[in-house]
Motif scaffolding. Sequence first.
Motif, PDB file in Angstrom:
ATOM      1  N   PHE A  66      -2.796  -3.096  -2.751  1.00 59.04           N
ATOM      2  CA  PHE A  66      -2.611  -3.001  -4.193  1.00 59.04           C
ATOM      3  C   PHE A  66      -1.904  -4.225  -4.749  1.00 59.04           C
ATOM      4  CE2 PHE A  66       1.202  -1.298  -2.297  1.00 59.04           C
ATOM      5  CZ  PHE A  66       2.248  -1.653  -3.141  1.00 59.04           C
ATOM      6  N   LYS A  67      -2.097  -4.410  -6.054  1.00 61.13           N
ATOM      7  CA  LYS A  67      -1.414  -5.458  -6.804  1.00 61.13           C
ATOM      8  C   LYS A  67      -0.267  -4.787  -7.551  1.00 61.13           C
ATOM      9  CE  LYS A  67      -2.044  -8.828 -10.446  1.00 61.13           C
ATOM     10  NZ  LYS A  67      -2.876  -9.271 -11.541  1.00 61.13           N
ATOM     11  N   PRO A  68       0.970  -5.260  -7.351  1.00 60.57           N
ATOM     12  CA  PRO A  68       2.082  -4.636  -8.077  1.00 60.57           C
ATOM     13  C   PRO A  68       1.942  -4.861  -9.581  1.00 60.57           C
ATOM     14  CG  PRO A  68       2.816  -6.629  -6.985  1.00 60.57           C
ATOM     15  CD  PRO A  68       1.400  -6.394  -6.547  1.00 60.57           C
ATOM     16  N   VAL A  69       2.470  -3.921 -10.339  1.00 59.98           N
ATOM     17  CA  VAL A  69       2.455  -4.018 -11.795  1.00 59.98           C
ATOM     18  C   VAL A  69       3.874  -4.334 -12.246  1.00 59.98           C
ATOM     19  CG1 VAL A  69       1.991  -2.817 -13.957  1.00 59.98           C
ATOM     20  CG2 VAL A  69       0.558  -2.361 -11.939  1.00 59.98           C
ATOM     21  N   GLY A  70       4.068  -5.564 -12.746  1.00 61.92           N
ATOM     22  CA  GLY A  70       5.406  -5.982 -13.150  1.00 61.92           C
ATOM     23  C   GLY A  70       6.358  -5.914 -11.966  1.00 61.92           C
TER      24      GLY A  70
END
Length: 113
Positions: free
Chosen positions: A77-81
């Motif tokens: 996953f790509k972290p959000v903030g």
Amino acid sequence: MHELAVTEDILRIVAEHAGGQQITDIYLVIGDMSSFVDDSIQFYFDQLAPGTMAEGATLHFKRIPIRFRCRACAHEFKPVGLDWRCPNCGALGGEVIAGKEFYVESIEVASNK
């Protein structure tokens, strides 16, 4: 300030691989987790390149976003903030699988016609 040393290394590396030809383009890959700033590299390049095989060359920057692999469930996953929790299982963080890159991807040289 570490961009100065990095830019010196970039110039050394591309000169080693240019085969004595004038370098026209340099393609860099930079991960978003690296602390390198494109504008700073460009600034130092503009100061250091004159008089070298890379004089007049264009720098191209390709940014790689941060990606994690969850240690609990292996979800990528790509972290959000600043929320680095796995969206699949809620575990915090994980193994960084992208975003720390920094390398010269390729160069282009002038053709000798």
